[in-house]
Design a protein around this motif. Structure first.
Motif, PDB file in Angstrom:
ATOM      1  N   LEU A 118       0.827  -1.212   0.000  1.00 36.48           N
ATOM      2  CA  LEU A 118       0.000   0.000   0.000  1.00 36.48           C
ATOM      3  C   LEU A 118       0.857   1.256   0.000  1.00 36.48           C
ATOM      4  N   ASN A 119       1.961   1.249   0.736  1.00 32.94           N
ATOM      5  CA  ASN A 119       2.865   2.398   0.732  1.00 32.94           C
ATOM      6  C   ASN A 119       3.438   2.632  -0.666  1.00 32.94           C
ATOM      7  N   SER A 120       3.717   1.561  -1.403  1.00 32.09           N
ATOM      8  CA  SER A 120       4.252   1.704  -2.760  1.00 32.09           C
ATOM      9  C   SER A 120       3.233   2.332  -3.709  1.00 32.09           C
ATOM     10  N   LYS A 121       1.946   2.284  -3.323  1.00 36.94           N
ATOM     11  CA  LYS A 121       0.877   2.902  -4.112  1.00 36.94           C
ATOM     12  C   LYS A 121       0.487   4.269  -3.554  1.00 36.94           C
ATOM     13  N   GLU A 122       1.375   4.832  -2.714  1.00 34.01           N
ATOM     14  CA  GLU A 122       1.174   6.157  -2.111  1.00 34.01           C
ATOM     15  C   GLU A 122       0.071   6.198  -1.055  1.00 34.01           C
ATOM     16  N   PHE A 123      -0.296   5.052  -0.501  1.00 33.63           N
ATOM     17  CA  PHE A 123      -1.202   4.997   0.648  1.00 33.63           C
ATOM     18  C   PHE A 123      -0.309   4.876   1.880  1.00 33.63           C
ATOM     19  N   ASN A 124       0.107   6.017   2.415  1.00 38.52           N
ATOM     20  CA  ASN A 124       1.100   6.028   3.493  1.00 38.52           C
ATOM     21  C   ASN A 124       0.494   6.159   4.881  1.00 38.52           C
ATOM     22  N   ASN A 125      -0.665   6.748   4.991  1.00 38.40           N
ATOM     23  CA  ASN A 125      -1.342   6.911   6.276  1.00 38.40           C
ATOM     24  C   ASN A 125      -2.552   5.999   6.285  1.00 38.40           C
ATOM     25  N   LEU A 126      -2.435   4.889   7.012  1.00 36.89           N
ATOM     26  CA  LEU A 126      -3.443   3.841   6.968  1.00 36.89           C
ATOM     27  C   LEU A 126      -4.219   3.759   8.272  1.00 36.89           C
ATOM     28  N   TYR A 127      -5.523   3.656   8.154  1.00 34.36           N
ATOM     29  CA  TYR A 127      -6.425   3.453   9.280  1.00 34.36           C
ATOM     30  C   TYR A 127      -6.649   1.954   9.382  1.00 34.36           C
ATOM     31  N   ILE A 128      -6.159   1.352  10.445  1.00 32.12           N
ATOM     32  CA  ILE A 128      -6.262  -0.085  10.653  1.00 32.12           C
ATOM     33  C   ILE A 128      -7.474  -0.340  11.542  1.00 32.12           C
ATOM     34  N   ASP A 129      -8.419  -1.175  11.077  1.00 28.97           N
ATOM     35  CA  ASP A 129      -9.663  -1.363  11.818  1.00 28.97           C
ATOM     36  C   ASP A 129     -10.047  -2.838  11.878  1.00 28.97           C
ATOM     37  N   GLY A 130     -10.659  -3.205  12.992  1.00 24.90           N
ATOM     38  CA  GLY A 130     -11.111  -4.571  13.207  1.00 24.90           C
ATOM     39  C   GLY A 130     -10.234  -5.257  14.241  1.00 24.90           C
ATOM     40  N   GLY A 131     -10.847  -5.928  15.190  1.00 28.66           N
ATOM     41  CA  GLY A 131     -10.122  -6.515  16.311  1.00 28.66           C
ATOM     42  C   GLY A 131      -8.945  -7.387  15.924  1.00 28.66           C
ATOM     43  N   GLN A 132      -9.170  -8.407  15.126  1.00 32.38           N
ATOM     44  CA  GLN A 132      -8.085  -9.312  14.756  1.00 32.38           C
ATOM     45  C   GLN A 132      -7.045  -8.619  13.893  1.00 32.38           C
ATOM     46  N   THR A 133      -7.486  -7.714  13.038  1.00 38.51           N
ATOM     47  CA  THR A 133      -6.553  -6.988  12.182  1.00 38.51           C
ATOM     48  C   THR A 133      -5.655  -6.083  13.023  1.00 38.51           C
ATOM     49  N   ILE A 134      -6.245  -5.360  13.955  1.00 35.17           N
ATOM     50  CA  ILE A 134      -5.449  -4.508  14.843  1.00 35.17           C
ATOM     51  C   ILE A 134      -4.447  -5.366  15.617  1.00 35.17           C
ATOM     52  N   GLN A 135      -4.888  -6.497  16.136  1.00 34.03           N
ATOM     53  CA  GLN A 135      -3.994  -7.376  16.887  1.00 34.03           C
ATOM     54  C   GLN A 135      -2.838  -7.872  16.027  1.00 34.03           C
ATOM     55  N   ARG A 136      -3.114  -8.248  14.796  1.00 34.73           N
ATOM     56  CA  ARG A 136      -2.050  -8.707  13.878  1.00 34.73           C
ATOM     57  C   ARG A 136      -1.035  -7.599  13.628  1.00 34.73           C
ATOM     58  N   PHE A 137      -1.520  -6.375  13.414  1.00 34.02           N
ATOM     59  CA  PHE A 137      -0.620  -5.256  13.149  1.00 34.02           C
ATOM     60  C   PHE A 137       0.167  -4.871  14.402  1.00 34.02           C
ATOM     61  N   LEU A 138      -0.463  -4.949  15.569  1.00 32.39           N
ATOM     62  CA  LEU A 138       0.259  -4.677  16.821  1.00 32.39           C
ATOM     63  C   LEU A 138       1.370  -5.699  17.040  1.00 32.39           C
ATOM     64  N   LYS A 139       1.077  -6.964  16.802  1.00 30.97           N
ATOM     65  CA  LYS A 139       2.077  -8.021  16.997  1.00 30.97           C
ATOM     66  C   LYS A 139       3.307  -7.797  16.117  1.00 30.97           C
ATOM     67  N   GLU A 140       3.096  -7.165  14.980  1.00 34.16           N
ATOM     68  CA  GLU A 140       4.196  -6.884  14.048  1.00 34.16           C
ATOM     69  C   GLU A 140       4.784  -5.485  14.249  1.00 34.16           C
ATOM     70  N   ASP A 141       4.341  -4.809  15.308  1.00 37.16           N
ATOM     71  CA  ASP A 141       4.802  -3.456  15.637  1.00 37.16           C
ATOM     72  C   ASP A 141       4.579  -2.485  14.467  1.00 37.16           C
TER      73      ASP A 141
END
Length: 174
Positions: free
Chosen positions: A100-123
């Motif tokens: 997504l960053n390579s497509k100029e989507f640099n500021n991402l809103y991460i939403d959804g319980g499991q999705t947020i948890q996955r992104f947190l685990k990966e810092d």
């Protein structure tokens, strides 16, 4: 930058066990979005999980004008009315952010319980805006489930929105 913007109950749940959000009703002023539109203005795209996407599909109208990327291994296509607005992705969170960053989507809103948890685990979460609703659910879908080890955030500010809602602004502290 990757952001979380979410509401939780006093006991840390983002939804009832069945995904219900009815506990948020009647806690706010429907005429006030409490800064959500300002938040959306600063993001480039949304990344949400399948369950969150399916919940949003139940709304009367599609609420987002920004591109939405749904993380799913089971959804193959999106409804016709959302073509060009929603794209399905799957894969590792770091790869998704890179793509997504390579497509100029640099500021991402991460939403959804499991999705947020996955992104947190990966810092991969830089800032979180968490609005705490003064409701105890007793059970439900937790925001911070299955995270091992410390992930330190500092509270930048706190805003009392009304007698039932308190918004906390957190920034990743490495």
């Amino acid at each position: 930058m990757n952001y979380v913007y979410i509401a939780i109950s006093l006991d840390g749940f983002i939804a009832r066990p069945d995904g219900g959000l009815d506990w948020l009703e009647n806690l706010d002023d429907p005429e006030d979005d409490y800064g959500f539109s300002d938040f959306i203005d600063k993001i480039d795209a949304l990344v949400m999980g399948r369950k969150t996407f399916e919940s949003v599909l139940k709304f009367d109208e599609w609420p987002f004008t920004k591109p939405v990327f749904v993380l799913s291994t089971t959804i193959q296509t999106v409804p016709n009315k959302l073509r060009g607005k929603v794209e399905v992705l799957n894969g590792h969170p770091k790869k998704i952010v890179e793509e997504l960053n390579s497509k100029e989507f640099n500021n991402l809103y991460i939403d959804g319980g499991q999705t947020i948890q996955r992104f947190l685990k990966e810092d991969l979460i830089h800032e979180m805006i968490i609005t705490t609703a003064s409701v105890i659910l007793g059970e439900g879908i937790p925001l911070f489930n299955g995270i091992s080890g410390d992930i330190k955030f500092k509270c930048e500010r706190v805003e009392v929105l009304n007698p039932y809602l308190v918004k906390h602004y957190y920034e990743r502290d490495k």
